[in-house]
Design an enzyme around this catalytic site. Structure first.
Site, PDB file in Angstrom:
ATOM      1  N   CYS A  69      -0.226   3.697   3.206  1.00 59.52           N
ATOM      2  CA  CYS A  69       0.471   2.988   3.969  1.00 59.52           C
ATOM      3  C   CYS A  69       2.197   3.523   4.103  1.00 59.52           C
ATOM      4  CB  CYS A  69       0.303   1.319   4.658  1.00 59.52           C
ATOM      5  SG  CYS A  69      -1.586   1.075   4.174  1.00 59.52           S
ATOM      6  N   CYS A  90       0.893  -1.085   0.454  1.00 59.93           N
ATOM      7  CA  CYS A  90      -0.039   0.114   0.233  1.00 59.93           C
ATOM      8  C   CYS A  90       0.875   1.018   0.056  1.00 59.93           C
ATOM      9  CB  CYS A  90      -1.352  -0.547   1.412  1.00 59.93           C
ATOM     10  SG  CYS A  90      -2.184   1.594   1.663  1.00 59.93           S
TER      11      CYS A  90
END
Length: 149
Positions: free
Chosen positions: A71, A68
């Site tokens: 993230c 991600c």
């Protein structure tokens, strides 16, 4: 007291640590290696409920995935937060790909999702990339005494 429970990154033993004694250099009860609580702690879905229940300080859990992009943007912010607030906060991270059932249990719909627990209860939630300033303000608001009605 400011006790927390965290997993050893080397042997996965759950350890109860007094954050007020970080300068003593806590070590894992299982393998004896050092526990570095000035950085985000990887926790498993199996240990999450125990870590939440045992935390006597705010616990910020980052639900993330390695692939991600947002993230990865949050990672250095959370690293700095854990370092700067060591002793007053525990920052944990849970890999949503490795622990999908925990993701469902906590109704995580998007990542990164940051959830703050205090006293075993969810107190705040942020989804997506947020600034350090926003995280500090959120945590400071939880520490402020609540006005009575």
């Amino acid at each position: 007291m400011s006790n927390v429970t965290t997993s050893c990154p080397f042997c996965d033993t759950l350890n109860r640590v007094d954050l007020g004694r970080l300068e003593d250099g806590p070590r894992c009860a299982g393998c004896g290696r050092p526990l570095h609580l000035d950085r985000p702690q990887a926790i498993s879905g199996e240990a999450l409920d125990r870590v939440i229940a045992d935390a006597q300080v705010p616990l910020l859990v980052d639900f993330y995935a390695d692939w991600c992009g947002p993230c990865r943007l949050m990672a250095p912010v959370l690293d700095a937060l854990a370092r700067d607030r060591a002793g007053e906060l525990l920052v944990a991270k849970l890999d949503t790909d490795r622990h999908p059932y925990a993701t469902m249990d906590f109704k995580v719909r998007g990542i990164p999702t940051l959830v703050v627990f205090l006293g075993g209860k969810e107190m705040a939630r942020q989804v997506g990339v947020v600034s350090r300033k926003t995280l500090d303000a959120l945590l400071d608001s939880l520490a402020a005494p609540q006005a009575s009605p």
